[in-house]
Design a protein around this motif. Structure first.
Motif, PDB file in Angstrom:
ATOM      1  N   PHE A  20      -3.632   7.295   5.388  1.00  0.00           N
ATOM      2  CA  PHE A  20      -3.757   7.789   4.025  1.00  0.00           C
ATOM      3  C   PHE A  20      -2.481   7.450   3.264  1.00  0.00           C
ATOM      4  O   PHE A  20      -1.374   7.640   3.773  1.00  0.00           O
ATOM      5  N   LEU A  28       2.728  -8.637   8.292  1.00  0.00           N
ATOM      6  CA  LEU A  28       1.703  -9.041   7.329  1.00  0.00           C
ATOM      7  C   LEU A  28       1.096  -7.844   6.607  1.00  0.00           C
ATOM      8  O   LEU A  28       0.176  -7.996   5.816  1.00  0.00           O
ATOM      9  N   GLU A  29       1.619  -6.660   6.908  1.00  0.00           N
ATOM     10  CA  GLU A  29       1.005  -5.453   6.382  1.00  0.00           C
ATOM     11  C   GLU A  29       1.274  -5.304   4.887  1.00  0.00           C
ATOM     12  O   GLU A  29       2.409  -5.448   4.441  1.00  0.00           O
ATOM     13  N   HIS A  30       0.246  -4.992   4.166  1.00  0.00           N
ATOM     14  CA  HIS A  30       0.379  -4.755   2.731  1.00  0.00           C
ATOM     15  C   HIS A  30       1.302  -3.567   2.498  1.00  0.00           C
ATOM     16  O   HIS A  30       1.335  -2.624   3.290  1.00  0.00           O
ATOM     17  N   LEU A  31       2.036  -3.607   1.394  1.00  0.00           N
ATOM     18  CA  LEU A  31       2.997  -2.537   1.102  1.00  0.00           C
ATOM     19  C   LEU A  31       2.333  -1.154   1.120  1.00  0.00           C
ATOM     20  O   LEU A  31       2.923  -0.185   1.617  1.00  0.00           O
ATOM     21  N   LEU A  32       1.112  -1.054   0.606  1.00  0.00           N
ATOM     22  CA  LEU A  32       0.442   0.254   0.581  1.00  0.00           C
ATOM     23  C   LEU A  32       0.195   0.771   1.997  1.00  0.00           C
ATOM     24  O   LEU A  32       0.292   1.977   2.249  1.00  0.00           O
ATOM     25  N   LEU A  33      -0.126  -0.131   2.919  1.00  0.00           N
ATOM     26  CA  LEU A  33      -0.339   0.290   4.311  1.00  0.00           C
ATOM     27  C   LEU A  33       0.991   0.566   4.998  1.00  0.00           C
ATOM     28  O   LEU A  33       1.105   1.495   5.810  1.00  0.00           O
ATOM     29  N   ALA A  34       1.990  -0.219   4.665  1.00  0.00           N
ATOM     30  CA  ALA A  34       3.312  -0.015   5.274  1.00  0.00           C
ATOM     31  C   ALA A  34       3.870   1.355   4.909  1.00  0.00           C
ATOM     32  O   ALA A  34       4.581   1.982   5.704  1.00  0.00           O
ATOM     33  N   MET A  35       3.561   1.840   3.718  1.00  0.00           N
ATOM     34  CA  MET A  35       4.104   3.118   3.260  1.00  0.00           C
ATOM     35  C   MET A  35       3.184   4.301   3.586  1.00  0.00           C
ATOM     36  O   MET A  35       3.554   5.456   3.366  1.00  0.00           O
ATOM     37  N   ALA A  36       1.972   4.036   4.059  1.00  0.00           N
ATOM     38  CA  ALA A  36       0.996   5.109   4.272  1.00  0.00           C
ATOM     39  C   ALA A  36       1.270   5.859   5.577  1.00  0.00           C
ATOM     40  O   ALA A  36       2.036   5.408   6.430  1.00  0.00           O
ATOM     41  N   LYS A  37       0.668   7.013   5.704  1.00  0.00           N
ATOM     42  CA  LYS A  37       0.796   7.832   6.916  1.00  0.00           C
ATOM     43  C   LYS A  37      -0.438   7.613   7.789  1.00  0.00           C
ATOM     44  O   LYS A  37      -1.571   7.675   7.304  1.00  0.00           O
ATOM     45  N   HIS A  97       4.337  -7.757   1.476  1.00  0.00           N
ATOM     46  CA  HIS A  97       3.041  -8.394   1.246  1.00  0.00           C
ATOM     47  C   HIS A  97       2.292  -7.605   0.183  1.00  0.00           C
ATOM     48  O   HIS A  97       2.090  -6.390   0.314  1.00  0.00           O
TER      49      HIS A  97
END
Lengths: 77, 322
Positions: free
Chosen positions: B185, A11-20, B200
């Motif tokens: 980040f 369910l993770e948003h793409l921005l969170l999936a790609m973040a460090k 998502h």
């Protein structure tokens, strides 16, 4: 460096999936061997009065304040 | 105890750990300019009295009084966040959350000094921080910008991809969140279009852009009418994706921009009412693309690593109207 925040990745948003993700820094940010001079508004080398930025052994300046990835203007505060 | 009394012409609003500010302080000291640096970490060292109707701000610490009034204060160097993100997270105690939010508000309250020159004024930075506005203004000024959509659905992803297998995605603002002692980040990421399409997206619109492959990253710093540019490479080669992910190996070298691109950088910065701007450009096969502008961007490392005298330029600007 990558750590899990135990989020539901499906369910993770793409921005969170790609973040460090990494442990949040909680230590002392002061450069070792230097102290901040409140009156002069600069860091100085202990016992000398000379400015940190003029010291040949100063910590290398990085691309972020404190080199912490909180955005260009240290948006955390 | 003798008491020092400071009546500054230049006020620096910063953090103790903003080491770039030390460079500016050193320059002001060389020039003999009266200045004072107020850091968010130092509030509890001072008894603070601010009188909005004068306006005047008076700071007292043992052995030190600082008097800030419109008669003497000419320039404010604002190095604090325009969009504080952290104060209301449970990363801090309620006391710390309150302190952080109110210290931040106090820093912005210096806008009562409306006759001062600001680098940069928080209101100007506020507008300029919006990536959509940046891209719109840059496009109007004739900059090339990557094909871009702001979207929360797969149709938007496909619209920007136009058949490309890879796109770039980034947050509409800084992606920075905390959870259980971990910090997350977000960088600009190159992602597989099909993966992005099926991810998502709906809960938060993001910026999806054409991926610029084989581009050379350029960091442009504008201070007034002065412009400084550094290329960003690793082992002499351009860096794929977000160079900040390889910053420990990154090299920064002075780079000569074409005059028309330099002029556009100056125009863009001025159009936002900014005295300072840190712009990210990318050069791809002779074409220069505008990526974004950071009104409170970092620059100290470019003094050290690319020998760009940005510190002197900022000091020039701070004392220019005195």
């Amino acid at each position: 460096m990558k750590e899990s925040a135990n989020r539901d990745t499906a369910l993770e948003h793409l921005l969170l999936a790609m973040a460090k993700t990494y442990p949040a820094f909680t230590g002392d940010l002061s450069p070792q061997g230097y102290q901040y001079d409140l009156f002069r508004g600069v860091w100085i080398l202990n016992g000398t009065g000379s400015l940190l930025i003029e010291s040949p052994n100063r910590p290398r300046t990085m691309t972020k304040k404190k080199d912490i990835e909180t955005g260009e203007d240290q948006k955390a505060e | 105890m003798t008491e020092d009394r400071i009546i500054p012409q230049v006020l620096l609003l910063a953090s103790r750990f903003d080491f770039s500010c030390d460079y500016v302080v050193a320059e002001l000291r060389r020039r003999g300019t009266p200045y004072f640096r107020l850091n968010s970490e130092d509030f509890e060292r001072f008894a603070i009295v601010a009188v909005p109707s004068e306006p005047g701000v008076y700071l007292h610490a043992p052995g030190l009084t600082v008097q800030l009034t419109p008669e003497t204060l000419k320039t404010i160097y604002f190095r604090r966040a325009v969009y504080p993100q952290e104060p209301h997270t449970d990363k801090h105690s309620v006391h710390e959350q309150l302190s952080r939010s109110h210290r931040s508000a106090f820093m912005r309250s210096f806008m009562v000094f409306d006759s001062c020159k600001w680098i940069n004024h928080p209101a100007a930075s506020y507008k300029a921080e919006h990536k959509a506005v940046q891209l719109s203004v840059a496009h109007k000024l004739g900059f090339n910008i990557p094909r871009t959509v702001i979207t929360n659905n797969s149709e938007g992803i496909l619209q920007v991809a136009k058949g490309d297998h890879t796109i770039a995605v980034k947050g509409l603002e800084t992606v920075l969140v905390w959870e259980r002692g971990l910090e997350t980040f977000g960088y600009t990421s190159l992602v597989d279009t099909e993966f992005a399409e099926h991810s998502h997206l709906s809960s938060a619109p993001l910026i999806a852009q054409e991926a610029l492959e084989n581009k050379l990253d350029l960091r442009v710093t504008v201070v007034g009418d002065q412009i400084f540019c550094a290329s960003v490479t690793s082992s002499g080669n351009p860096i794929r994706g977000d160079w900040r992910l390889e910053k420990t190996d990154a090299e920064f070298k002075p780079f000569d921009l074409p005059p028309d691109i330099s002029e556009k950088c100056l125009q863009l910065t001025k159009s936002f009412g900014l005295e300072f701007g840190a712009l990210d450009l990318a050069a791809q096969r002779g074409t220069y693309f505008f990526l974004e502008i950071n009104p409170t961007g970092e620059w100290g490392w470019l003094v050290d690593q690319a020998n760009l005298p940005i510190d002197k330029a900022i000091a020039d600007s701070l004392v220019a109207n005195q």
